[in-house]
Design a protein around this motif. Sequence first.
Motif, mmCIF file in Angstrom:
data_model
loop_
_atom_site.group_PDB
_atom_site.id
_atom_site.type_symbol
_atom_site.label_atom_id
_atom_site.label_comp_id
_atom_site.label_asym_id
_atom_site.label_seq_id
_atom_site.Cartn_x
_atom_site.Cartn_y
_atom_site.Cartn_z
ATOM 1 N N ARG A 84 0.814 -1.224 0.000
ATOM 2 C CA ARG A 84 0.000 0.000 0.000
ATOM 3 C C ARG A 84 0.841 1.265 0.000
ATOM 4 N N GLY A 85 2.130 1.147 -0.237
ATOM 5 C CA GLY A 85 2.936 2.332 -0.487
ATOM 6 C C GLY A 85 3.042 3.288 0.669
ATOM 7 N N VAL A 86 3.019 2.782 1.914
ATOM 8 C CA VAL A 86 3.073 3.691 3.058
ATOM 9 C C VAL A 86 4.385 4.465 3.111
ATOM 10 N N THR A 87 5.447 3.907 2.545
ATOM 11 C CA THR A 87 6.727 4.619 2.532
ATOM 12 C C THR A 87 7.106 5.111 1.141
ATOM 13 N N ALA A 88 6.172 5.037 0.201
ATOM 14 C CA ALA A 88 6.473 5.514 -1.155
ATOM 15 C C ALA A 88 6.607 7.029 -1.153
ATOM 16 N N ASP A 89 7.674 7.532 -1.762
ATOM 17 C CA ASP A 89 7.856 8.981 -1.837
ATOM 18 C C ASP A 89 7.365 9.485 -3.196
ATOM 19 N N ARG A 90 7.598 10.770 -3.463
ATOM 20 C CA ARG A 90 7.189 11.341 -4.741
ATOM 21 C C ARG A 90 8.296 11.083 -5.759
ATOM 22 N N GLY A 91 8.630 9.799 -5.973
ATOM 23 C CA GLY A 91 9.758 9.447 -6.808
ATOM 24 C C GLY A 91 9.499 9.570 -8.293
ATOM 25 N N SER A 92 8.725 8.661 -8.851
ATOM 26 C CA SER A 92 8.514 8.611 -10.297
ATOM 27 C C SER A 92 7.068 8.927 -10.645
ATOM 28 N N LEU A 93 6.895 9.698 -11.707
ATOM 29 C CA LEU A 93 5.574 9.991 -12.245
ATOM 30 C C LEU A 93 5.542 9.526 -13.689
ATOM 31 N N ILE A 94 4.523 8.748 -14.031
ATOM 32 C CA ILE A 94 4.362 8.232 -15.390
ATOM 33 C C ILE A 94 3.072 8.794 -15.989
ATOM 34 N N LEU A 115 -10.982 4.200 -15.366
ATOM 35 C CA LEU A 115 -11.575 4.614 -14.097
ATOM 36 C C LEU A 115 -10.909 5.859 -13.516
ATOM 37 N N LEU A 116 -9.942 6.417 -14.232
ATOM 38 C CA LEU A 116 -9.160 7.524 -13.702
ATOM 39 C C LEU A 116 -9.696 8.861 -14.178
ATOM 40 N N GLU A 117 -9.656 9.866 -13.300
ATOM 41 C CA GLU A 117 -10.007 11.226 -13.677
ATOM 42 C C GLU A 117 -8.831 11.857 -14.416
ATOM 43 N N THR A 118 -9.080 12.450 -15.551
ATOM 44 C CA THR A 118 -8.026 13.080 -16.339
ATOM 45 C C THR A 118 -7.346 14.180 -15.533
ATOM 46 N N GLY A 119 -6.016 14.147 -15.530
ATOM 47 C CA GLY A 119 -5.239 15.166 -14.847
ATOM 48 C C GLY A 119 -5.016 14.909 -13.366
ATOM 49 N N LYS A 120 -5.632 13.895 -12.797
ATOM 50 C CA LYS A 120 -5.486 13.589 -11.372
ATOM 51 C C LYS A 120 -4.459 12.479 -11.180
ATOM 52 N N GLU A 121 -3.562 12.669 -10.213
ATOM 53 C CA GLU A 121 -2.522 11.681 -9.954
ATOM 54 C C GLU A 121 -3.036 10.561 -9.041
ATOM 55 N N TYR A 122 -2.544 9.353 -9.320
ATOM 56 C CA TYR A 122 -2.872 8.178 -8.512
ATOM 57 C C TYR A 122 -1.582 7.432 -8.183
ATOM 58 N N LEU A 123 -1.678 6.542 -7.207
ATOM 59 C CA LEU A 123 -0.533 5.713 -6.841
ATOM 60 C C LEU A 123 -0.714 4.326 -7.434
ATOM 61 N N LEU A 124 0.218 3.942 -8.294
ATOM 62 C CA LEU A 124 0.220 2.609 -8.897
ATOM 63 C C LEU A 124 1.192 1.730 -8.131
ATOM 64 N N GLY A 125 0.700 0.616 -7.618
ATOM 65 C CA GLY A 125 1.547 -0.367 -6.951
ATOM 66 C C GLY A 125 1.573 -1.649 -7.753
ATOM 67 N N ARG A 153 -4.450 3.216 -6.362
ATOM 68 C CA ARG A 153 -5.110 3.843 -5.217
ATOM 69 C C ARG A 153 -4.995 5.360 -5.313
ATOM 70 N N SER A 154 -5.769 6.031 -4.486
ATOM 71 C CA SER A 154 -5.581 7.467 -4.316
ATOM 72 C C SER A 154 -4.207 7.687 -3.690
ATOM 73 N N LEU A 155 -3.671 8.898 -3.804
ATOM 74 C CA LEU A 155 -2.323 9.142 -3.321
ATOM 75 C C LEU A 155 -2.173 8.894 -1.828
ATOM 76 N N ASP A 156 -3.247 9.081 -1.054
ATOM 77 C CA ASP A 156 -3.161 8.804 0.378
ATOM 78 C C ASP A 156 -3.366 7.327 0.693
ATOM 79 N N THR A 157 -3.511 6.501 -0.350
ATOM 80 C CA THR A 157 -3.663 5.029 -0.303
ATOM 81 C C THR A 157 -5.005 4.576 0.277
ATOM 82 N N GLU A 158 -5.876 5.484 0.653
ATOM 83 C CA GLU A 158 -7.118 5.092 1.317
ATOM 84 C C GLU A 158 -8.148 4.516 0.347
#
Length: 825
Positions: free
Chosen positions: A67-77, A140-150, A103-108
């Motif tokens: 769930r990316g609890v320690t994932a930083d703002r490393g890579s954006l695709i 299922l993604l909103e255009t322009g909104k960032e998500y966390l891919l695991g 997931r959403s960026l806050d992983t919730e």
Amino acid sequence: MKTGKKVMILLLIFVAAVIVYFIHPVGKKEEHGITEYTAMEKAKFPVLYATMGEREMAPVFGQTEERGVTADRGSLIVLPEDRKLKVRFAGTTKIQGLRYEIRSLDTEDLIERTQVTSLDAAINGDSENAVSAELLIQNLLETGKEYLLGVCASLPDGSEAWYYMRIVEKDQGHVNEMLALAEEFSSKTYKYSDAQSLAMYMETSPSANSSALGTVTLKDTFTQLTWGSLGVERTGEAYTKLKELSGNLANVEITTHVTAKDGEKTETYEVTENFTMKWASQRIYMMDYERTMTELFTGDSDLFSGKRIILGIGNGDGVHAVKSAGGQYTAFVTGRELWAYDSGENVGARVFAFGGAASDDIRDNVPEHGVEILSVDADGGIDFIVYGRMNRGTHEGSTGIAYYHYAMDQNALEEKFFIPSTEPFEELKDDLSVLAHRGTNGIFYFYMDHGIYGIDLKSLEYVALASGLTKAQFAVSADHSRAAWQENTGIWDSQTIQIMDLDTGDKTQLGGQAGSVSRIFGFVGNDCIYGTGDSGDYLMSNGRVMGVYLKSIDIVDREMKSVMHYEKPGSWIREVSVDDSRIHMKTVTSKDGFFGTYSADTLVCNAEILPGKTDDIGWYASDQKGQVLFVQLDRDIETAKKIRQASPKLAESSETVKPIETAACRETEFYAYGRGRFLGRFVEFSDAAETAYNSMGFVTAGRDRIIWVRGNRASASYIRDITSASRLMERYLDSFEINQTMEDGTFLLDASGSTIIQVLYFVGQNIPVLAYTGEGTSMYLTGYDQTHVRVYHPESGATEVLSMETANQVLGAAGYDFICCVPTL
């Protein structure tokens, strides 16, 4: 003839054994007392490469945390138009299965979870274990909104490795153009004739350091940009990473290794370039550029000379040294490696390193970790921690703190325990820079995720000393031997302060008198500074608490004896800041609130200046290298003796100490980012914006929500419909809860103390900024250009245009008191 061959074979076996033992003792085990020593296990997690456009992006490395609890703002695709994301795995281990979740960026919020059914041998794979796949991401993604891919890879031993990156669905065209410009810019610096076209980007400043190569920006000289007279060549791959994308603004990072000749010797450097660019229809603007380079230390004998250990070119990040009493033993960190030198035996030891100059495995050299020396005793014993992502060994892929002890007389390294963390590396680094101390009482104290902890090094029992703390609620002395904190209440409402001696474990309470509050302000040397006032005696501005009036300032020493008491009858202190040995105050004779007049006063303290870990790090000027870093020794190195290198035996630990979950932080914190890295957490938005400003950075409310971006502001903007734009503010104005997120997602921002230029970003986003000009009086900022600010007076309905100079005079006199409502995306 046969005898000669046998002798040669035996000789080769002996040489190989020596190399294995002293250089890289893979697989060797031996008993030393009751401790078993062996080599650190090699990295097993494969490396993931994602494709964006026509290029394969920088590698993503595996984690154990789900769930990316320690994932930083490393890579954006940026996803392709058909949302089919191509990935490739490479390494010494072949993956057995693959699944992913979004997931959403806050992983919730879970958006999608999919099992990948088809794995193929990678066409451009670098080994027989390379595997490629296509992630068919749903619509299922909103255009322009960032998500966390695991992405989760199943390994042959039954374990799993998680790979995290942010993804966004939008057009790739402009992004690819900016990536191409960054790569072209980087390549041209290596050849002077090609680099001539880069001169248009330079903004050389007379105040810049014209000799250093460790850090180079556009304000430096063209000679520095083109590597001076170093004559470098790029070796190996150059990896491109998209770090951030906000509107037409992008931040790109390129990492590589370069080599240069110093006589007959070849030296290797780790290089990171960071670009901030803005796309426009006519051209791409280079908003900011920074290149850092660090020479990889080899420990060769010629680097030990006179009273110096030559570290080479570097930007100083993480470099520090600690000596034993008497100066026989010196431990130092450079390039994320710990080295030790025994001047008595003339022995240098590479105590700890995941990789560095000795490894060509990209997984060993993942930079998301650091090393901190805690103590060096008179017998050559070194206590230190390795924090961040563990690149290899027992804890590979985990994020946390590994505690080690090295015995130089036995050349033995032992891991004592491992502390897992829920913070990304850069946040953990920031926390440990505040407090990481081995007390003489045998307890390791540290600050992590808003809590102060202590762990007994013998029993491994631990205690949470305090929790829910922002940096405005506690302070640590410069040598980390004393800490003081307020109880877990609001910043202005703490009745007591706890002060602890982290060498003896003695704890003392200050304050506690009925009807009074206490505020911690910091340390001068080892002397603690705090203030006392009346409970509820708040400094107010238009219904908001801006501070508390204090009646006195006190300073107490290590023995808790009063060093200074400041108090003036009929006068109150409304603001305090500490700068080295000076305490700056704003005092008032009447409680007229935030807009009342005040006087400035300064206290000068005669406190002992404590030694620092960078005191023995110096530099000298070199014709070829510019500034060269070195460690200063207390005694001359015997030139007649050649430095003998030793690599220690290692005992890894299975002991995991997981601190209990403590109280959450009550305050919303602002995270500042710039030049592709985390710059710090702040309670005040204005402090975060100021920190990010010079780095062309951005600010988030909490870890994930971007609310301010420096470079993403138009040169002129005007809110045409102020009635509609101000509806959110009118809704919440009477019950404005500063720095809180409301149920509809609106963030109520207190931007007090910010500059006009900084808050005009919100106006450019069609968000009016309310500027208070006094108690009960205000106006909206509604537009701007290069030289003027447009304001709207809500009481009269009039619009006025002020010059920037006049606006600064009017709003500056009112303390730059701004608030605004940032709507949800």
